[in-house]
Design a protein around this motif. Structure first.
Motif, PDB file in Angstrom:
ATOM      1  N   LEU A  13       0.480   8.056   2.473  1.00 34.85           N
ATOM      2  CA  LEU A  13       1.325   9.269   2.337  1.00 34.85           C
ATOM      3  C   LEU A  13       2.130   9.675   3.912  1.00 34.85           C
ATOM      4  N   ILE A  14       3.931   9.929   3.545  1.00 37.49           N
ATOM      5  CA  ILE A  14       4.079   9.580   4.336  1.00 37.49           C
ATOM      6  C   ILE A  14       5.160  10.832   4.868  1.00 37.49           C
ATOM      7  N   ALA A  26       8.542   3.691   4.360  1.00 35.34           N
ATOM      8  CA  ALA A  26       7.841   3.446   3.269  1.00 35.34           C
ATOM      9  C   ALA A  26       8.435   2.376   2.437  1.00 35.34           C
ATOM     10  N   ARG A  27       9.966   2.482   2.500  1.00 40.74           N
ATOM     11  CA  ARG A  27      10.360   0.846   1.766  1.00 40.74           C
ATOM     12  C   ARG A  27       9.796  -1.082   2.078  1.00 40.74           C
ATOM     13  N   GLN A  28       9.517  -0.614   2.893  1.00 37.51           N
ATOM     14  CA  GLN A  28       8.449  -1.921   3.796  1.00 37.51           C
ATOM     15  C   GLN A  28       6.827  -1.879   2.844  1.00 37.51           C
ATOM     16  N   ILE A  29       6.313  -0.334   3.212  1.00 29.31           N
ATOM     17  CA  ILE A  29       5.091  -0.688   2.017  1.00 29.31           C
ATOM     18  C   ILE A  29       5.076  -0.975   1.265  1.00 29.31           C
ATOM     19  N   VAL A  30       6.084  -0.067   0.462  1.00 28.29           N
ATOM     20  CA  VAL A  30       6.063  -0.369  -1.331  1.00 28.29           C
ATOM     21  C   VAL A  30       6.106  -1.568  -1.224  1.00 28.29           C
ATOM     22  N   THR A  31       7.195  -2.907  -0.501  1.00 26.84           N
ATOM     23  CA  THR A  31       7.114  -3.973  -1.435  1.00 26.84           C
ATOM     24  C   THR A  31       5.664  -4.850  -0.787  1.00 26.84           C
ATOM     25  N   LYS A  32       4.146  -4.809  -0.579  1.00 26.49           N
ATOM     26  CA  LYS A  32       3.255  -4.976  -0.325  1.00 26.49           C
ATOM     27  C   LYS A  32       2.404  -4.835  -1.603  1.00 26.49           C
ATOM     28  N   PRO A  33       1.837  -5.794  -2.028  1.00 27.62           N
ATOM     29  CA  PRO A  33       1.112  -5.360  -3.286  1.00 27.62           C
ATOM     30  C   PRO A  33      -0.215  -4.249  -3.125  1.00 27.62           C
ATOM     31  N   GLN A  56      15.253   0.917  -6.131  1.00 30.88           N
ATOM     32  CA  GLN A  56      16.401   0.407  -6.040  1.00 30.88           C
ATOM     33  C   GLN A  56      16.373  -1.714  -4.716  1.00 30.88           C
ATOM     34  N   ALA A  57      15.939  -1.029  -4.322  1.00 30.49           N
ATOM     35  CA  ALA A  57      16.055  -1.661  -2.850  1.00 30.49           C
ATOM     36  C   ALA A  57      14.747  -2.434  -2.894  1.00 30.49           C
ATOM     37  N   THR A  58      13.775  -2.626  -4.025  1.00 30.64           N
ATOM     38  CA  THR A  58      12.582  -3.436  -4.044  1.00 30.64           C
ATOM     39  C   THR A  58      12.419  -3.654  -5.197  1.00 30.64           C
ATOM     40  N   GLY A  59      12.566  -2.830  -6.056  1.00 28.01           N
ATOM     41  CA  GLY A  59      12.684  -3.289  -7.524  1.00 28.01           C
ATOM     42  C   GLY A  59      11.241  -2.821  -8.039  1.00 28.01           C
ATOM     43  N   ASN A  60      10.505  -1.799  -7.034  1.00 28.36           N
ATOM     44  CA  ASN A  60       8.550  -1.342  -7.136  1.00 28.36           C
ATOM     45  C   ASN A  60       8.990   0.099  -7.440  1.00 28.36           C
ATOM     46  N   ASP A  61       8.326   0.482  -7.960  1.00 26.54           N
ATOM     47  CA  ASP A  61       8.016   1.947  -8.373  1.00 26.54           C
ATOM     48  C   ASP A  61       6.986   2.770  -8.415  1.00 26.54           C
ATOM     49  N   ARG A  62       6.353   1.730  -6.977  1.00 25.71           N
ATOM     50  CA  ARG A  62       5.227   2.380  -6.852  1.00 25.71           C
ATOM     51  C   ARG A  62       5.285   3.545  -5.584  1.00 25.71           C
ATOM     52  N   VAL A  63       6.381   4.565  -6.094  1.00 21.88           N
ATOM     53  CA  VAL A  63       6.551   5.586  -4.789  1.00 21.88           C
ATOM     54  C   VAL A  63       6.905   6.689  -5.228  1.00 21.88           C
ATOM     55  N   ARG A  64       6.087   7.867  -4.828  1.00 20.93           N
ATOM     56  CA  ARG A  64       6.997   8.521  -5.658  1.00 20.93           C
ATOM     57  C   ARG A  64       7.279  10.164  -4.297  1.00 20.93           C
ATOM     58  N   TYR A  65       7.181  11.307  -4.388  1.00 20.96           N
ATOM     59  CA  TYR A  65       7.446  12.511  -3.599  1.00 20.96           C
ATOM     60  C   TYR A  65       6.033  13.719  -3.780  1.00 20.96           C
ATOM     61  N   THR A 222       6.010  -0.939  13.588  1.00 16.96           N
ATOM     62  CA  THR A 222       4.701  -0.912  14.077  1.00 16.96           C
ATOM     63  C   THR A 222       3.722   0.381  13.519  1.00 16.96           C
ATOM     64  N   PRO A 223       4.265   0.693  12.783  1.00 15.45           N
ATOM     65  CA  PRO A 223       4.127   1.987  12.062  1.00 15.45           C
ATOM     66  C   PRO A 223       3.318   1.520  10.961  1.00 15.45           C
ATOM     67  N   VAL A 224       3.966   0.622  10.477  1.00 11.32           N
ATOM     68  CA  VAL A 224       3.340  -0.436   9.437  1.00 11.32           C
ATOM     69  C   VAL A 224       2.555  -0.680   9.087  1.00 11.32           C
ATOM     70  N   TRP A 225       2.810  -2.070  10.431  1.00 12.71           N
ATOM     71  CA  TRP A 225       1.604  -2.985  10.808  1.00 12.71           C
ATOM     72  C   TRP A 225       0.414  -1.906  11.232  1.00 12.71           C
ATOM     73  N   LEU A 226       0.803  -0.728  11.893  1.00 13.73           N
ATOM     74  CA  LEU A 226      -0.334  -0.673  11.626  1.00 13.73           C
ATOM     75  C   LEU A 226      -1.226   0.254  10.580  1.00 13.73           C
ATOM     76  N   ALA A 227      -0.077   0.955   9.734  1.00 19.61           N
ATOM     77  CA  ALA A 227      -1.243   1.172   8.120  1.00 19.61           C
ATOM     78  C   ALA A 227      -1.414   0.892   7.341  1.00 19.61           C
ATOM     79  N   THR A 228      -0.663  -1.309   8.064  1.00 17.77           N
ATOM     80  CA  THR A 228      -1.521  -2.091   6.788  1.00 17.77           C
ATOM     81  C   THR A 228      -1.874  -2.730   7.668  1.00 17.77           C
ATOM     82  N   HIS A 229      -1.768  -3.399   8.627  1.00 16.35           N
ATOM     83  CA  HIS A 229      -2.944  -4.873   9.600  1.00 16.35           C
ATOM     84  C   HIS A 229      -4.143  -4.372   9.183  1.00 16.35           C
ATOM     85  N   PRO A 230      -5.458  -4.852   9.283  1.00 15.48           N
ATOM     86  CA  PRO A 230      -6.789  -5.231   9.617  1.00 15.48           C
ATOM     87  C   PRO A 230      -6.771  -4.366  10.711  1.00 15.48           C
ATOM     88  N   ILE A 231      -6.070  -5.156  12.090  1.00 13.30           N
ATOM     89  CA  ILE A 231      -6.443  -3.999  13.250  1.00 13.30           C
ATOM     90  C   ILE A 231      -5.555  -2.398  13.327  1.00 13.30           C
TER      91      ILE A 231
END
Ligand SMILES: NC(=O)c1ccc[n+]([C@@H]2O[C@H](COP(=O)([O-])OP(=O)(O)OC[C@H]3O[C@@H](n4cnc5c(N)ncnc54)[C@H](OP(=O)(O)O)[C@@H]3O)[C@@H](O)[C@H]2O)c1
Length: 271
Positions: A13-14, A26-33, A56-65, A222-231
């Motif tokens: 949630l962002i 949001a766009r960067q995270i949506v591209t992650k499986p 449109q940018a990612t071809g991924n629809d795992r996003v809503r509001y 950096t926010p995406v990295w903190l949200a998704t990387h094990p660190i």
């Protein structure tokens, strides 16, 4: 450990995802499986547009509001009450920098309400969801441009209002409250970290009189990295810039951190 399986169906949630950095995050995270992203926005038209652009940018629809006004605790509580299912990552990012002093309908100075209490109330309201979904994380988008916090005048009732000073105070507060929440949530498997995203051209930075020299995508890194990387799970209560931990003197002021936490609690109807 199978990290892909571990991350399956991670719900993020962002806030502020109609803005420059938030939409890039949001766009960067949506591209992650296996990640699903929920944009928490105050303006439905802009929210729809952001969802459309991300798909449109990612071809991924795992996003809503979802609609929320983070400057109002009642709005945040309404969102948390109707939230269904898990929440693995909360990214607090919404902020503003009005040039004149304004107040919410509840009579709280707008920048303090949005940039500080908005983060505080979101963590408070979603604490139970994060606990149930643990291991979970909170990422607070803060700034290197921080300072001048006055615990005796958080709302600029006595100081002359300047949007720069109010903003710097709010970003110092984000960094201090990161430490407070990290301490309170660490036994529940919830990490809480803060970061500086970068210097990006946006409504927020333009109001402060600068244009920004980095792209929103660079700011999102950096926010995406903190949200998704094990660190981002292993570390808690830390401040990061450009994917590196940086010492934060504001977080080291333990008495100040606790005093600010208590002050924010007094603005909450969950004391
Ligand atoms: N830009 C920089 O150079 C920079 C540098 C350091 C840190 N930061 C931090 O990065 C974060 C994002 O900033 P940005 O530059 O991307 O700003 P931005 O483009 O102006 O975006 C701000 C976002 O916050 C939302 N927002 C404001 N008030 C809200 C409310 N009451 N309820 C819900 N959403 C609200 C805005 O929604 P609307 O679209 O509806 O207005 C927008 O989506 C902020 O926390 C900022 O402090 C930015």
């Amino acid at each position: 450990m199978n990290l892909e399986a571990d991350r399956a169906n991670h719900i993020i949630l962002i806030t502020g995802a109609t803005g420059a950095i938030g939409q890039a995050i949001a766009r960067q995270i949506v591209t992650k499986p296996s990640y699903e992203v929920v944009l928490a926005c105050r303006n439905e038209e802009k929210a729809r547009q952001a969802v459309r652009e991300i798909i449109q940018a990612t071809g991924n629809d795992r996003v809503r509001y979802e609609i929320v006004d983070v400057s109002r605790q009642s709005s945040i509580q309404a969102l948390a009450e109707h939230w269904q299912g898990a929440l693995h990552v909360l990214i607090n990012n919404a902020a503003l920098t009005p040039r004149s002093r304004q107040e919410t309908p509840e009579g709280i100075e707008l920048q303090f309400a949005t940039n500080v209490l908005g983060y505080f109330w979101m963590i408070q309201a979603f604490e139970a969801h994060l606990k149930q979904s643990a291991p979970a994380r909170v990422v607070n988008v803060a700034s290197n441009y921080a300072g001048d916090l006055d615990l005796t005048d958080l709302e600029f009732k006595h100081r002359r209002y300047s949007n720069g000073t109010a903003y710097r105070q709010s970003k110092q507060a984000n960094r201090m409250l990161t430490v407070a929440f990290a301490e309170k949530l660490k036994l529940h498997g919830i990490s809480v970290n803060a970061c500086h995203p970068g210097s990006v051209n946006s409504a927020l930075s333009n109001n402060l009189g600068f244009g920004g020299y980095e792209s929103p995508d660079k700011g999102a890194k950096t926010p995406v990295w903190l949200a998704t990387h094990p660190i981002g799970q292993q570390q808690t209560g830390k401040y990061f810039v450009d994917l590196r931990e940086v010492r934060c003197r504001f977080g080291e002021d333990k008495a100040g951190v606790e005093a600010l936490y208590q002050a924010c609690l007094r603005y909450s109807n969950e004391e």
